[in-house]
Design an enzyme around this catalytic site. Structure first.
Site, PDB file in Angstrom:
ATOM      1  N   GLY A 152       2.302   2.613   5.357  1.00 53.43           N
ATOM      2  CA  GLY A 152       3.406   1.720   5.691  1.00 53.43           C
ATOM      3  C   GLY A 152       4.270   2.263   6.812  1.00 53.43           C
ATOM      4  O   GLY A 152       4.741   1.517   7.677  1.00 53.43           O
ATOM      5  N   CYS A 191       2.155   0.367  -8.705  1.00 55.80           N
ATOM      6  CA  CYS A 191       3.319   1.058  -8.139  1.00 55.80           C
ATOM      7  C   CYS A 191       4.569   0.891  -8.986  1.00 55.80           C
ATOM      8  O   CYS A 191       5.529   1.640  -8.830  1.00 55.80           O
ATOM      9  CB  CYS A 191       3.576   0.570  -6.721  1.00 55.80           C
ATOM     10  SG  CYS A 191       3.691  -1.226  -6.576  1.00 55.80           S
ATOM     11  N   GLY A 199       0.822  -1.202   0.000  1.00 53.65           N
ATOM     12  CA  GLY A 199       0.000   0.000   0.000  1.00 53.65           C
ATOM     13  C   GLY A 199       0.850   1.244   0.000  1.00 53.65           C
ATOM     14  O   GLY A 199       2.020   1.226  -0.407  1.00 53.65           O
ATOM     15  N   SER A 200       0.288   2.318   0.484  1.00 55.47           N
ATOM     16  CA  SER A 200       0.963   3.607   0.420  1.00 55.47           C
ATOM     17  C   SER A 200       2.104   3.701   1.424  1.00 55.47           C
ATOM     18  O   SER A 200       2.100   3.040   2.477  1.00 55.47           O
ATOM     19  CB  SER A 200      -0.030   4.744   0.676  1.00 55.47           C
ATOM     20  OG  SER A 200      -0.404   4.775   2.044  1.00 55.47           O
ATOM     21  N   THR A 201       3.066   4.557   1.109  1.00 54.37           N
ATOM     22  CA  THR A 201       4.195   4.777   2.003  1.00 54.37           C
ATOM     23  C   THR A 201       3.728   5.383   3.320  1.00 54.37           C
ATOM     24  O   THR A 201       4.256   5.047   4.389  1.00 54.37           O
ATOM     25  CB  THR A 201       5.230   5.683   1.328  1.00 54.37           C
ATOM     26  OG1 THR A 201       5.757   5.000   0.180  1.00 54.37           O
ATOM     27  CG2 THR A 201       6.375   6.022   2.268  1.00 54.37           C
ATOM     28  N   GLU A 212       5.757  -3.497   0.752  1.00 55.18           N
ATOM     29  CA  GLU A 212       5.809  -3.037  -0.636  1.00 55.18           C
ATOM     30  C   GLU A 212       5.002  -1.754  -0.702  1.00 55.18           C
ATOM     31  O   GLU A 212       3.773  -1.763  -0.611  1.00 55.18           O
ATOM     32  CB  GLU A 212       5.219  -4.080  -1.594  1.00 55.18           C
ATOM     33  CG  GLU A 212       5.297  -3.640  -3.041  1.00 55.18           C
ATOM     34  CD  GLU A 212       4.352  -4.410  -3.950  1.00 55.18           C
ATOM     35  OE1 GLU A 212       3.949  -3.833  -4.978  1.00 55.18           O
ATOM     36  OE2 GLU A 212       4.005  -5.554  -3.616  1.00 55.18           O
TER      37      GLU A 212
END
Length: 486
Positions: A242, A293, A237-239, A259
């Protein structure tokens, strides 16, 4: 078990959700696909406790038994292939080709791959060491063995852009290594993951080995991470999310596989095969509407081919049919939601305000229903623009010019992300030289293709750890050293 049952899967039982249900929306039509269960925090903890209870027995099963269950799971998913494709397409808005080949098809392939992976050796003999006599004992030859052991209970938090391949890529290798799992699917398309759980149940996965808990509230994901029964979190998912998960994992010393976001640079040199570069970069517009991504969204083009490349990409966009993903000939379907459509469109407008040249796109497609974004090309961009620096996660490509090789490399590396970059050049030696200089977990040389045995993961804010192929088995295991006197 049908998707309309709307139940959680905990400890081998289909359980009524404490939080009721919420609608899963088809992004192509805006219609309701089904009702997804909303778990409570207590129910998530029940799922992690069930996984903990099942771990002792499952981790000691023979590899052949785990392999057989994963193989049978692939059989069940394949048997119901058409229905699974229909559901995946309805939940995600993917085109028929993508839903068949890249979603359900890859999901089947991953269960097959890790059925074989369960049989891969987990022990590696190390060179014996000769020890002189000393405080630790007499002189001896010490043998050693490195053994991969399962981590324990793994929470798998999956992304909305692929409701089959992404969960399968986590669940199958985790189970192959002897872990038990709790899957928290993306709230936009969780129904496919319940289908996967039903396939595992039918294939003979023991109660508690696989658990699925869904919810639209943040609380569900938080509980799946902070539960004391969880040993590892695997997240796609998104940074931003994360980072928050990583903070919780850090407090509990939980293992992580992350990831996260990407802003893939495509460095195109003067001697590149432009047709190949255009086709490769053009996948950003077409493949799942840019919601991937690994897409080459940030083009770094040498000035000798800059205008020709921009023109080629503009022509490519002009050939793409945007519309109903179920209709033959559609190349670009909807993005996942109206909120995400608005977000992508806001980035396009931001790019114009920042001074980028709008070459293609920029207008909402004329669809009566659904969440569509026109494939968009922004040229004459500079490294400081937000559209160049931030992940848009839609069918938007930005183009930045460069002169010399060092400048191109510097521009490519000037990013918070580092998942997959790309190099196009007719000089293979230069292409590989540049690839080695790029700060990314993967580099495609004259291709956007993937080798599904190669390690996958990111540098910098694009993630932690590596998976795919045997590297996924390593990711879901701990190394144990066993030594003895020879």
């Amino acid at each position: 078990m049908t998707v309309s049952d709307g139940k959680l899967f905990i400890g081998g039982e289909w359980v009524e959700p404490a939080g009721g249900h919420y609608d899963v929306i088809d992004p192509a039509y805006g219609s309701v696909v089904g009702r997804a269960p909303e778990a409570s925090r207590a129910q998530v903890y029940e799922a992690t406790a069930a996984a903990r209870e099942a771990f002792a027995a499952w981790s000691r099963t023979r590899p052949e038994q785990r392999a057989a269950i994963l193989d049978r799971t692939a059989d069940v998913i394949q048997r119901d292939f058409a229905a699974n494709v229909e559901l995946a397409q309805a939940e995600s808005g993917a085109t028929t080709a993508t839903a068949r080949g890249m979603q359900v098809g890859v999901g089947v392939a991953r269960f097959r791959r890790y059925a074989k992976g369960a049989l891969e050796p987990v022990e590696q003999a190390l060179v014996p060491q000769i020890n002189e006599a000393g405080p630790m004992g007499g002189a001896a030859v010490i043998g050693a063995l490195a053994v991969r052991q399962p981590v324990g209970v793994v929470t798998c938090i999956t992304s909305y852009n692929n409701p089959w391949a992404n969960p399968a890529g986590k669940v199958a290798p985790a189970l192959a290594m002897g872990n038990t799992v709790v899957v928290k699917p993306a709230p936009q398309d969780p129904l496919s993951v319940y289908r996967m759980a039903a396939a595992l149940e039918e294939a003979g996965a023991p109660p508690g080995v696989v658990n699925v808990v869904s919810g639209a509230s943040v609380e569900v994901g938080e509980a799946a991470v902070d539960s004391p029964d969880v040993d590892m979190v695997s997240f796609t998912g998104s940074t931003a999310v994360g980072r928050r998960i990583g903070e919780v994992c850090g407090r509990g010393m939980k293992r992580q596989l992350m990831e996260l976001g990407g802003k893939g640079a495509a460095v195109v040199f003067d001697d590149a095969d432009l047709a190949s570069a255009v086709r490769g970069i053009g996948t950003t517009f077409s493949f799942y509407s840019g919601q991937i991504c690994t897409a080459p969204t940030r083009v770094i083009a040498q000035r000798g081919v800059y205008e020709a490349l921009v023109d080629g990409l503009a022509r490519y966009v002009g050939q793409l049919r945007v519309g109903d993903p179920r209709e033959r000939g559609t190349v670009v379907g909807p993005v996942i939601s109206a909120a995400h459509r608005d977000r992508v469109e806001s980035y396009v407008e931001l790019g114009r305000k920042e001074g980028a040249r709008l070459v293609a796109g920029g207008e909402r497609p004329a669809q009566e229903k659904g969440c569509y974004v026109a494939p968009t090309l922004l040229a004459d961009c500079t490294r400081d623009m937000r559209v160049v620096r931030e992940e848009i996660f839609g069918p938007v490509v930005v183009v930045v010019p460069f002169d010399e090789e060092d400048e191109g490399v510097a521009l490519a590396n000037d990013s918070d992300y580092g998942l997959i970059d790309y190099v196009w050049s007719g000089d293979v030696a230069r292409a590989f030289r540049v690839a080695r200089r790029l700060r990314a977990g993967g580099v495609g040389v004259n291709t956007v293709g993937r080798n599904m045995e190669a390690p996958f993961g990111g540098f910098k804010r694009s993630g932690v750890g590596r998976d795919v192929g045997s590297y996924a088995l390593h990711a879901y295991s701990e190394l144990q050293a066993i030594v003895w006197p020879g």
